[in-house]
Design a protein around this motif. Structure first.
Motif, PDB file in Angstrom:
ATOM      1  N   THR A 150       0.749  -1.148  -0.047  1.00  0.00           N
ATOM      2  CA  THR A 150       0.019  -0.022  -0.026  1.00  0.00           C
ATOM      3  C   THR A 150       0.763   1.126  -0.009  1.00  0.00           C
ATOM      4  O   THR A 150       0.119   2.421  -0.312  1.00  0.00           O
ATOM      5  CB  THR A 150      -0.887   0.118   1.302  1.00  0.00           C
ATOM      6  N   HIS A 163     -11.151   3.198   6.141  1.00  0.00           N
ATOM      7  CA  HIS A 163     -11.526   4.235   4.657  1.00  0.00           C
ATOM      8  C   HIS A 163     -10.683   5.256   4.528  1.00  0.00           C
ATOM      9  O   HIS A 163     -10.849   5.650   3.317  1.00  0.00           O
ATOM     10  CB  HIS A 163     -13.029   4.224   4.705  1.00  0.00           C
ATOM     11  N   LYS A 164     -10.018   5.663   5.446  1.00  0.00           N
ATOM     12  CA  LYS A 164      -9.168   6.744   5.316  1.00  0.00           C
ATOM     13  C   LYS A 164      -7.861   6.426   4.762  1.00  0.00           C
ATOM     14  O   LYS A 164      -7.140   7.210   4.166  1.00  0.00           O
ATOM     15  CB  LYS A 164      -8.748   7.573   6.696  1.00  0.00           C
ATOM     16  N   ILE A 166      -7.481   2.878   2.862  1.00  0.00           N
ATOM     17  CA  ILE A 166      -7.992   2.150   1.560  1.00  0.00           C
ATOM     18  C   ILE A 166      -9.449   2.531   1.439  1.00  0.00           C
ATOM     19  O   ILE A 166     -10.411   1.712   2.087  1.00  0.00           O
ATOM     20  CB  ILE A 166      -7.649   0.743   1.785  1.00  0.00           C
ATOM     21  N   PRO A 167      -9.916   3.622   0.689  1.00  0.00           N
ATOM     22  CA  PRO A 167     -11.100   3.799   0.569  1.00  0.00           C
ATOM     23  C   PRO A 167     -12.013   2.855   0.346  1.00  0.00           C
ATOM     24  O   PRO A 167     -13.329   2.996   0.538  1.00  0.00           O
ATOM     25  CB  PRO A 167     -11.052   5.197  -0.270  1.00  0.00           C
ATOM     26  N   ASN A 168     -11.675   2.035  -0.857  1.00  0.00           N
ATOM     27  CA  ASN A 168     -12.645   1.237  -1.403  1.00  0.00           C
ATOM     28  C   ASN A 168     -12.560  -0.307  -0.978  1.00  0.00           C
ATOM     29  O   ASN A 168     -13.034  -1.115  -1.202  1.00  0.00           O
ATOM     30  CB  ASN A 168     -12.465   0.854  -3.021  1.00  0.00           C
ATOM     31  N   SER A 169     -11.989  -0.520   0.299  1.00  0.00           N
ATOM     32  CA  SER A 169     -11.839  -1.618   0.882  1.00  0.00           C
ATOM     33  C   SER A 169     -13.202  -2.358   1.317  1.00  0.00           C
ATOM     34  O   SER A 169     -14.086  -1.460   1.807  1.00  0.00           O
ATOM     35  CB  SER A 169     -10.867  -1.439   2.256  1.00  0.00           C
ATOM     36  N   LEU A 188      -5.725  -2.107  -5.609  1.00  0.00           N
ATOM     37  CA  LEU A 188      -5.292  -1.045  -4.539  1.00  0.00           C
ATOM     38  C   LEU A 188      -5.198   0.300  -5.137  1.00  0.00           C
ATOM     39  O   LEU A 188      -4.904   0.205  -6.440  1.00  0.00           O
ATOM     40  CB  LEU A 188      -4.146  -1.650  -3.753  1.00  0.00           C
ATOM     41  N   ASP A 189      -5.186   1.126  -4.239  1.00  0.00           N
ATOM     42  CA  ASP A 189      -4.752   2.550  -4.969  1.00  0.00           C
ATOM     43  C   ASP A 189      -3.325   2.606  -5.410  1.00  0.00           C
ATOM     44  O   ASP A 189      -3.145   3.656  -6.575  1.00  0.00           O
ATOM     45  CB  ASP A 189      -4.984   3.767  -4.058  1.00  0.00           C
ATOM     46  N   SER A 190      -2.457   1.982  -5.296  1.00  0.00           N
ATOM     47  CA  SER A 190      -1.109   1.984  -5.685  1.00  0.00           C
ATOM     48  C   SER A 190      -1.077   1.058  -7.101  1.00  0.00           C
ATOM     49  O   SER A 190      -0.214   1.224  -7.633  1.00  0.00           O
ATOM     50  CB  SER A 190      -0.298   1.027  -4.748  1.00  0.00           C
ATOM     51  N   GLY A 191      -2.247   0.428  -7.610  1.00  0.00           N
ATOM     52  CA  GLY A 191      -2.218  -0.258  -8.671  1.00  0.00           C
ATOM     53  C   GLY A 191      -2.245  -1.770  -8.743  1.00  0.00           C
ATOM     54  O   GLY A 191      -2.169  -2.317  -9.900  1.00  0.00           O
ATOM     55  N   LYS A 193      -2.675  -5.480  -7.956  1.00  0.00           N
ATOM     56  CA  LYS A 193      -3.842  -6.401  -7.998  1.00  0.00           C
ATOM     57  C   LYS A 193      -3.612  -7.228  -6.862  1.00  0.00           C
ATOM     58  O   LYS A 193      -2.561  -7.994  -6.795  1.00  0.00           O
ATOM     59  CB  LYS A 193      -4.133  -6.939  -9.432  1.00  0.00           C
TER      60      LYS A 193
END
Length: 245
Positions: A150, A163-164, A166-169, A188-191, A193
């Motif tokens: 992350t 959610h602060k 990993i917002p879409n967890s 993940l937001d880092s791209g 998978k």
């Protein structure tokens, strides 16, 4: 705030001194012992607390409590005769019980620290990323593999709502469903998978007190699979092309 004098700086006096130093409603004004190098005397000096070999200078109206830690009946009786009229003398037996409780407390804290270190070692040694949240969705554990995936440090995320970070967890959803969510793909937001399994944490009575997620990086695997698929397509196309001729 009651003023306290400790008489006896040995094995019984030191834990009593430590107990009283942790409280906010009592003030230790002195530690008395016939030995200048008694453990409680030395510790008191480190805390800028008055020490001495004679208790008489402390027997003033400002003294409220005397804790006798020598366990000697003669010392207790002398203190009863010497104390200010309104001062209370706590006998050695009570002080000994307090000292034993303090020792047990310190031993328990030490064992808990050792257990915590052991679990942290195992937790961080895991190759898969792991995140644990409490019943309200706040992060309580975040291992080193999760940090790598992350790009967040555990120091920056512990105590924050998931959610602060990993917002879409979907891990918070498990707190409501109380069911295991296995092998779900997630980006993940880092791209990166990942494939993740989310599990609610229940006590022996079935009460929910958190949830945790284990996720494995499959970015390279997916990329390799896509390359293989593309290679197969190219091979099939080439075979079809040359079969015409």
């Amino acid at each position: 705030m009651p003023n306290v004098l400790i008489v006896g700086g040995g094995k019984g006096g030191l834990p009593i001194l430590k107990i009283l130093l942790e409280t906010e409603f009592m003030k230790v004004i002195g530690v008395v012992d016939v030995r200048a190098n008694a453990p409680a005397v030395l510790h008191a000096q480190e805390q800028d607390i008055s020490t001495g070999m004679n208790w008489e200078p402390y027997m003033t109206k400002q003294l409220d409590v005397i804790v006798e830690t020598t366990g000697k009946q003669g010392v207790f009786q002398q203190l009863q005769r010497s104390k200010p009229a309104d001062a209370l003398v706590v006998p050695g037996l009570v002080a000994e019980i307090m000292a034993n409780l303090m020792e047990e407390k310190e031993e328990l804290i030490q064992r808990l620290k050792q257990e915590s270190y052991k679990y942290d070692l195992i937790f961080n040694a895991a190759h898969d990323a792991m995140v644990v949240i409490d019943r309200n969705g706040y992060i309580t554990l975040f291992n080193q593999s999760a940090e790598r995936l992350t790009n967040f440090s555990h120091r920056d995320v512990i105590g924050k709502h998931l959610h602060k970070v990993i917002p879409n967890s979907k891990l918070v959803d498990v707190l409501h469903t109380k069911t295991i969510d296995q092998n779900s793909e997630f980006v993940l937001d880092s791209g990166r998978k990942v494939i993740t399994t989310r599990i609610p944490i229940l006590d022996e009575n079935g009460e929910l007190f958190g949830a945790f997620s284990i996720f494995k990086d499959i970015t390279d695997v997916v990329g390799l699979a896509e390359e293989v698929t593309e290679l197969k397509r190219s091979t099939n196309y080439a075979s079809s092309y040359y079969s015409i001729f």
